[in-house]
Structure formats: C-alpha cells, structure tokens
Design an enzyme around this catalytic site. Structure first.
Site, short mmCIF file in Angstrom:
data_model
loop_
_atom_site.label_atom_id
_atom_site.label_comp_id
_atom_site.label_asym_id
_atom_site.label_seq_id
_atom_site.Cartn_x
_atom_site.Cartn_y
_atom_site.Cartn_z
N TYR A 115 39.32 18.15 23.28
CA TYR A 115 38.15 17.66 22.69
C TYR A 115 38.38 16.72 21.29
O TYR A 115 39.46 16.57 20.92
CB TYR A 115 37.36 18.96 21.94
CG TYR A 115 37.21 19.80 22.93
CD1 TYR A 115 35.51 19.64 23.74
CD2 TYR A 115 37.62 21.11 23.43
CE1 TYR A 115 35.34 20.23 24.74
CE2 TYR A 115 37.12 21.80 24.52
CZ TYR A 115 36.18 21.17 25.19
OH TYR A 115 35.55 22.13 26.05
N HIS A 116 37.61 15.81 20.97
CA HIS A 116 37.80 15.01 20.08
C HIS A 116 36.56 14.79 18.99
O HIS A 116 35.55 15.04 19.28
CB HIS A 116 37.85 13.37 20.54
CG HIS A 116 38.96 13.49 21.47
ND1 HIS A 116 40.25 13.05 21.27
CD2 HIS A 116 38.85 13.53 22.97
CE1 HIS A 116 41.09 13.12 22.24
NE2 HIS A 116 40.11 13.65 23.26
N HIS A 174 23.09 20.00 20.45
CA HIS A 174 23.47 20.94 19.62
C HIS A 174 25.06 20.97 19.53
O HIS A 174 25.78 20.60 20.34
CB HIS A 174 23.39 22.28 20.61
CG HIS A 174 21.92 22.82 20.88
ND1 HIS A 174 21.38 23.22 21.78
CD2 HIS A 174 21.09 22.64 20.03
CE1 HIS A 174 19.98 23.69 21.64
NE2 HIS A 174 19.92 23.12 20.61
N GLU A 177 28.41 22.67 21.06
CA GLU A 177 28.38 22.60 22.48
C GLU A 177 29.14 21.31 22.82
O GLU A 177 28.75 20.39 23.26
CB GLU A 177 26.83 22.51 23.17
CG GLU A 177 26.10 23.84 22.85
CD GLU A 177 24.70 23.53 23.46
OE1 GLU A 177 24.37 22.57 23.72
OE2 GLU A 177 23.92 24.42 22.67
N HIS A 300 23.61 20.30 27.84
CA HIS A 300 24.24 21.39 26.92
C HIS A 300 25.07 22.47 27.40
O HIS A 300 25.65 22.00 28.51
CB HIS A 300 22.97 22.35 26.65
CG HIS A 300 21.79 21.83 25.72
ND1 HIS A 300 21.36 22.03 24.54
CD2 HIS A 300 20.88 20.37 26.21
CE1 HIS A 300 20.46 21.18 24.19
NE2 HIS A 300 20.26 20.45 25.25
N GLU A 374 23.06 23.11 31.70
CA GLU A 374 23.88 23.85 30.89
C GLU A 374 25.21 24.02 31.64
O GLU A 374 25.28 24.39 32.79
CB GLU A 374 23.34 25.35 30.71
CG GLU A 374 22.09 25.80 30.09
CD GLU A 374 21.86 25.78 28.47
OE1 GLU A 374 23.09 25.42 27.94
OE2 GLU A 374 21.09 25.64 28.01
O1 0X9 Z 1 17.67 26.96 24.12
C1 0X9 Z 1 18.08 25.66 24.22
O2 0X9 Z 1 17.64 24.67 23.73
C2 0X9 Z 1 19.08 25.51 25.48
N1 0X9 Z 1 20.01 26.37 25.55
S1 0X9 Z 1 21.22 26.44 24.41
O3 0X9 Z 1 22.15 27.38 24.72
N2 0X9 Z 1 22.07 25.05 24.83
O4 0X9 Z 1 20.90 26.22 22.99
C3 0X9 Z 1 18.02 25.57 26.66
C4 0X9 Z 1 16.71 25.21 26.65
C5 0X9 Z 1 16.17 25.13 28.08
N3 0X9 Z 1 14.91 25.64 28.10
C6 0X9 Z 1 14.24 26.83 28.31
N4 0X9 Z 1 14.83 27.75 28.21
N5 0X9 Z 1 12.99 26.82 28.44
ZN ZN Z 2 22.22 23.45 23.47
#
Ligand code: 0X9
Ligand code: ZN
Length: 750
Positions: A115-116, A174, A177, A300, A374
């Site tokens: 990772y960087h 995010h 991540e 993500h 994800e």
């Molecule tokens: O919650 C989020 O923004 C996303 N997951 S994370 O763990 N990377 O934060 C997922 C969003 C996807 N959409 C829905 N779950 N409705």
């Molecule tokens: Zn996320």
C-alpha cells in the site's frame, strides 16, 4: 442450512466516541468484537460502550465494534457474551505498518505488493500517464477540503474518441478502505501496460474511454495513514468539535433518508446538504462534463459484494434495467470467481442494508449503470486491513470484471435478442424476431431483419417495427416443416455507424413440428417416488405442493394453469435455512413414461423437457452444492446424466434434451444435494414433457397427402394464381417466377 442473517437490519444513528486521533497508539488495549443485540435498547447500550464501529452495518442482530478492555468487560457484565474477532487491534495495525515499511518499493507490478500513501498513489498515476502519453492523461478534477488534488486518469486508444462510450471507476470514498485506491490504480496500470501486446485490452481500449479516480477522499485517506487507521469520512470540520462527512451519504439521491445519519459525530453523517463536500461535488461535475459516460463502479471494501440499485428503497428499478442488473451482476460475479475462485455476492444494495445518498445510486439516477463493488476480504478479520500480498490478486480478479464492463458497454448502440437467439421455427407459423436496442451514446436510424430462406442465394430485407423503449420486431413469414432460413439484424445509427446482430455470421433456423406425447404438470401425482436408499437428507425432502415463497424458493409453480410443483419441502418454515435441503441428498424419481415416437413421421426425435428451479447462492457457503438430473430408458436400472445443475437462477428455467435411446419405460430422476453445511439448497421441478420433434410432411407435399406428386404441383399453381402468400417461397414479398423455380427445387428434392 444455517440461518443467514439478512437485511431487516435497520440503521440507527450510531453514537460513539471519536477515537483520539493524535495518540501514537490509539488502539492500544483495544479489540474488535461481535455482539448480538436483540432490540434497540441493547443496540444503544452497545454503541454507547463502543469506541467505534468496525462494520458500517448496525442494527438488530450481529454488530461489530471496537472496544477497549474496560468496555469489553462492561459488555460482558451486561450479558452480551462478546465474541472477539481481533484480539489485539493495535498489534494488528502495527503489524500491518511493519509489513508495509519492510517491503521494498520496486519497479512495475511490485509497486502493487504494497500500500502507498496519498502522494505516492498520485505520483504513480502521473508516472503512468508520462510513460504512455498516447494512451493516458492525468487531470486535476477538484480539490479536497484541505487542498489536496483529486486526480483522474483517462485512458483510451489513439484516434477520435468522440463517439466512444466512457466507463468510470473510482476508489477511495472511504478513507480506511485502502484496497480501493490500490485496485483502481492497478486497473490503470494493467490497461496501459497490456495495450501493446494484449489484443483483448487493445480492442476494448480502441472503443472505450476509461476514466479512473483512484482517491475520491484524499484528506481522509491521508488521515488514515497518519492518525487513525480506521477513519472513514472526509475531514470536514463540522464546527461542533466533530470531524468528517461520510461522502457515500452525501450524494443527491434520497439525501438524508434511511441509512444515513444527521449526527455529525456519526460514521454515516450525510453532511449539511447534498454535495456539500468539494470531493463529491468534484466527481459530480466530472461525470457531467462527459455526455458519453455509460457505466460506473464505486469500489469499496470489504465483504466481496457486487451491489446494484437501489440502495435506499425496496422499490425495484424499472425494466429492462432490473433484469439487466440481476443477470449482468451475476455474470460479473462468475467472471471474478473464475480468476482466483473468490466469490463476490451479487445483490441489490438495499438487500445488504438501506443506505441513502450513495454514489452508485446517484450515478444510476443520472442515466449510468452504477454499481458498488465491495472488494476483499470477505470477513471482518482482517476487514479493512487486507494483507498487501492480496492487492494483486484482488486487482486481477476485478480487472476481469472491468474488462467485462468495458466489453458490455463498448458499442455506441448495443443490440441484443431479449428472448435469446432463435434456432427453431414451427410448421406454417410466422416467427417473430425481437431485438432490444440500447442507445448508449447514439440513436437508431432504422433496423431490418435480413432473411435468407433455403431456396434463395441472397438475403431479403424485412423492416423491423419500432415498439418503443428500444424494442423492435419483425416476422419471418410462415414456412413449412423441413425448410430452413438464416437471419441477422442490420441497421444504421443516426451518427452514421453500422449495426449488426450477431456481429459476424448468421443464425440458422430449422422449421419443425412438435407434438407433446406425455405431460406432467404436477397438479396430480402421476406416481412419483420420493426417496432412495442412498438419501441422507434430513430436511428439505421432496414433496408436491403449492410452494411457499422464501428468498430461495419459488412463490408459484411454473405451469400457467396450475399451482403445484415438486419442491424440496415447499413450506417456507421460520427462516431461509429452516426447510431447505440439509444433510445430504434427497431423490425424486418419476413414474415410467413412454418416449417412443408414435404416429407417421418422415423424421423425428424424442425430447424431454422440464422446468427446474435451483437456488444455492445464499447462506454462508454459497455455490457449493449441485443437483444432478438423470434419465433412464430401462425403468430405472441404469441412468444417464442429462445435466448437473449448479446454475443459481432463483427462477424457473425450462430445459430440453434430445433422448438418445427412447423407450416406453423411461424415468427421470432429480437429486437435490446438500454437501456443505453452510449452504442453502432449494430446488423444484414442474411441467415434465415428452415432445416429438420432426416433420410429418415434405415441404413440397403442399396438399399433405403423404406423397409429393402432380397434385402438389397443381396446388402450388393454385396458390400462385391466387397470389396467396403461401406461394412466396423465397420470402421476397412478391409472388413471381423466383417462387416458381423455388417450388421446382423443393419438388426435385422430395
Ligand atoms: O455503507 C457504505 O457506504 C458501503 N459499504 S462500506 O462498508 N464500504 O462503507 C456500501 C453501500 C452500498 N449500498 C447499500 N448497502 N445500500
Ligand atoms: Zn466504503
């Protein structure tokens, strides 16, 4: 088998203390634990005790949180029985950092073995653009709150790009991540480095523009390197002593609805108004500057999911989009699986948990096909700390997915056969050919069905009717059994491009007759046997009933006029894993039936067809079981496999097979197997038929008296004289000398 914890999770505003970000070892003496809460009061108690959420999912059921020893004890004393997922969180962070620091940064792909930090990711993307000036460029598309550049790298083959569709990928909304920026940069690297030698990559990049924003949230990303490894949001000063807006709640789609919080301290704080953040506004404007943008993935981590709209409502997106998302997301999952065997679950966002104001819902709402993927890992440990050695494998499997997306969206207009390719027409029935056109960045200027009947050397052109919504259809006129034709669809775009489906070659269609000689719609029991000496299944035993819907089991049988089918315990039970197949196989064997050809046929073949339902993609161990279907022509002494079903359509699928050695003592056998304790297996079968397919008359035997003779010749002359469409044997729209010679050809062939 196991009861999966699914949806019905509702989100609340998480109230938890901010980690003191400036301590060198903020997670000293902290663990990640999972507790199961049964109601809102318990949830509130846990959130009050916890330092920070580990999973973004919070609701009734399992919740994962970061706690210190004191809080751990407190939770235990409250009776929560916390299960430790990460014993020594600071140790895990330290180990990750030591591994990162200990790795040498070398050339080429080895960059992706680690990772960087922000600056290095930007420098790497700039380096790619410098190395491939004919293919790539980097631009600054906005600035973060703290003044860091948000960059995009644009990649396409040389030449005019104005009529190329654009696909857009981003990572790093995010902060914590880290695999998102790494994987998206990997895509850029591979596209550019493979362009010269890999025909597939070159072919795609010559038709598609790829735009990548590796880090949407530079401030948060940097902060997760320097201060708090598990920081999620941007670094907005909220003015009340708290920091950060969740960028993936800040988009203008159901802004502020369920699954977003108005508490500035929350990890899912949506911000004061939609696009309040320069980071989301920059991406919005970047998307709007490109009218050719057609598809988008927001990367993500973690959980290995392919999520499609909507993320905030149970309402289905309209057709044909819904079916497209279901089938293409499954295809992406299969594509990813084929690389390293990692399963990414395709599902609607809302079925994970509701989230409002998310990026991929917004991109869908402005006309793109939008996904959230994800990435690895699939479990909470190591969660956000995916080992650096998994960057390349994660990049590789998702690189195949982005190539699949490029392939799917590479044409300015895409044509497809919504009912599949037709290979069979029926005696004296017109054949309707339907085409779905998706104007991605261009419009249709007329489509035609090009047909070449067996008696002609050239194709005739039949204009297709525009039914609206991109659907076009045309009829191939009726031909008699035994004849054949080839077809393809041709057209023009308003931009002046040529359209053709299939891209090369023609589709062959034979005209046949079909007679059903055995029919079992399972409305009554014709003498089936449930069970076999080898069966070990303890639940989900086959029965015949009107099935009760579950996430994995049909709500209705397949027959248009019936209600019953054979199903692996058609009762719904208390939960998804309650009455599915457990503990081994359950066998269903049909009564004996006659599949011999009866009646007078010039040529004929027996076929067996049935509708089947199979679901094995839910639960903790999806895609691990199978359902072999066999046929016997000696009453059940010996068996031949027809198919071994693993395809999870969660829908009725009709299959048909030619029977090699038809007898009057045939049986069909279906074994639904559950060999993996964690999987959900549901199966059903309905509408078992024997069909005789072939021809009873030669196409020149116009009066169908069983022989071709002078009387057929006179019959043709009658049709010819009456200008009856039945005499238009070459399908050119007029009854003329060509048809006369065509008849002579058929006659001579008799
Ligand atoms: O919650 C989020 O923004 C996303 N997951 S994370 O763990 N990377 O934060 C997922 C969003 C996807 N959409 C829905 N779950 N409705
Ligand atoms: Zn996320």
């Amino acid at each position: 088998m196991r009861q999966a914890f699914l949806a019905s999770v509702f989100l609340v505003s998480p109230v938890f203390a901010q980690i003191n970000g400036d301590l060198a070892k903020p997670f000293h003496d902290h663990k990640v634990v999972r507790v199961t809460v049964e109601d809102q009061a318990q949830l509130d108690a846990v959130l009050k005790e916890a330092d920070q959420l580990w999973s973004h999912r919070v609701g009734i059921g399992p919740v994962e949180v970061i706690v210190d020893t004191q809080s751990f004890d407190a939770l235990r004393d409250m009776g929560f029985a916390p299960v430790t997922l990460v014993e020594d969180l600071q140790g895990m962070v330290d180990k990750e950092r030591a591994e990162i620091d200990g790795r040498s940064i070398l050339l080429d792909l080895e960059w992706f073995e680690n990772y960087h930090p922000y600056d290095e990711v930007i420098a790497y993307n700039n380096g790619l653009a410098a190395d491939f000036p004919d293919l790539a460029s980097v631009s600054v598309i906005g600035e973060s709150i703290q003044g860091r550049d948000i960059i995009a790298i644009e990649i396409t083959g040389p030449g005019d790009r104005s009529d190329r569709p654009t696909v857009f990928f981003n990572g790093g909304q995010h902060a914590r991540e880290w695999i998102g920026p790494a994987a998206t940069t990997y895509f850029a690297d591979r596209l550019l480095n493979l362009y010269a030698d890999d025909g597939r990559v070159r072919g795609l990049l010559d038709k598609v523009v790829v735009k990548i924003v590796p880090i949407v949230n530079p401030d948060g990303y940097s902060y997760s390197w320097t201060n708090n490894r598990f920081w999620r949001k941007n670094r907005r000063d909220n003015g009340n002593g708290t920091r950060g807006v969740d960028l993936n709640r800040n988009w203008d789609i159901n802004f502020g609805g369920q699954g977003a919080s108005n508490d500035p301290d929350s990890d899912i704080y949506h911000g004061p108004f939609a696009f309040s953040e320069p980071e989301t506004a920059a991406i919005r404007d970047y998307i709007f500057t490109d009218p050719n943008m057609v598809a988008h993935v927001d990367f993500h981590s973690f959980s290995q999911l392919i999520l499609y709209p909507w993320g905030y409502t149970e309402t289905l997106v309209p057709e044909p989009d819904y079916s497209f998302f279901v089938s293409f997301s499954q295809f992406l999952s299969d594509t990813i699986l084929s690389v390293h065997g990692e399963f990414y679950t395709p599902q609607r966002g809302i079925d994970l948990y509701p989230a409002s104001g998310i990026c991929s819902d917004w991109t869908y709402s402005v006309g793109l096909k939008g996904w959230t993927i994800e990435l690895r890992p699939n479990s909470s440990n190591p969660g956000f700390e995916l080992p650096p050695g998994e960057i390349i494998p994660t990049g590789e499997e998702n690189f195949e997915a982005i190539l699949a997306i490029m392939d799917r969206f590479k044409d300015p207009i895409r044509l497809s056969f919504p009912d599949g390719e037709i290979d069979t027409a029926f005696d004296l029935e017109a054949t309707t050919v339907r085409v779905q056109a998706e104007g991605l960045i261009d419009q249709i200027d007329g489509l035609s069905l090009e047909v070449r009947p067996d008696v002609s050397t050239g194709f005739v052109s039949i204009p297709m009717t525009d039914l609206g919504d991109g659907l076009y259809e045309a009829d191939v006129p009726a031909l008699s059994c035994g004849r054949s034709f080839e077809y393809y669809v041709a057209g023009l775009t308003t931009g002046g491009g040529d359209l053709r489906l299939p891209e090369d070659g023609d589709l062959d269609v034979g005209v046949i007759s079909e007679v059903v000689t055995h029919e079992d719609d399972a409305e009554t029991d014709l003498g089936w046997t449930v069970g076999d000496s080898g069966d070990t299944a303890t639940t989900g035993i086959w029965n015949r009933m009107n099935p009760q819907a579950t996430e994995a089991q049909p709500e209705d049988d397949n027959s248009p006029n019936g209600v019953n089918c054979w199903v692996t315990d058609g009762q719904a039970g208390g939960g998804l894993g309650d009455r599915d197949v457990d503990g081994g196989g359950t066998t269903l064997t049909s009564p004996a039936f006659d599949a011999t050809v009866t009646g007078d046929w010039l040529s004929a073949e027996s076929h067996i067809s049935y509708a089947r339902w199979y679901s094995n993609d839910r639960g903790a161990e999806p895609d691990s079981d199978h359902m072999p279907i066999h046929i016997s022509n000696d009453g059940g002494n010996t068996w031949v496999e027809l198919e071994d079903v693993t395809e999870n359509r969660n829908a009725w699928v009709t299959k048909s097979f030619a029977i090699a050695d038809p007898s009057d003592n045939m049986r069909l056998r279906i074994v639904a197997r559950d060999d993996s304790p964690g999987s959900i297996v549901e199966a059903a079968i309905d509408d078992i038929r024997v069909l005789i397919r072939g021809c009873q008359y030669h196409p020149s035997d116009l009066n169908r008296d069983g022989t071709t003779d002078a009387s057929d010749f006179f019959a043709f002359l009658d049709l010819f004289a009456a200008s009856d469409p039945g005499a238009d044997l070459d399908l050119n729209g007029t009854i003329d000398a060509g048809d006369f010679f065509a008849f002579l050809d058929l006659f001579a062939d008799a």
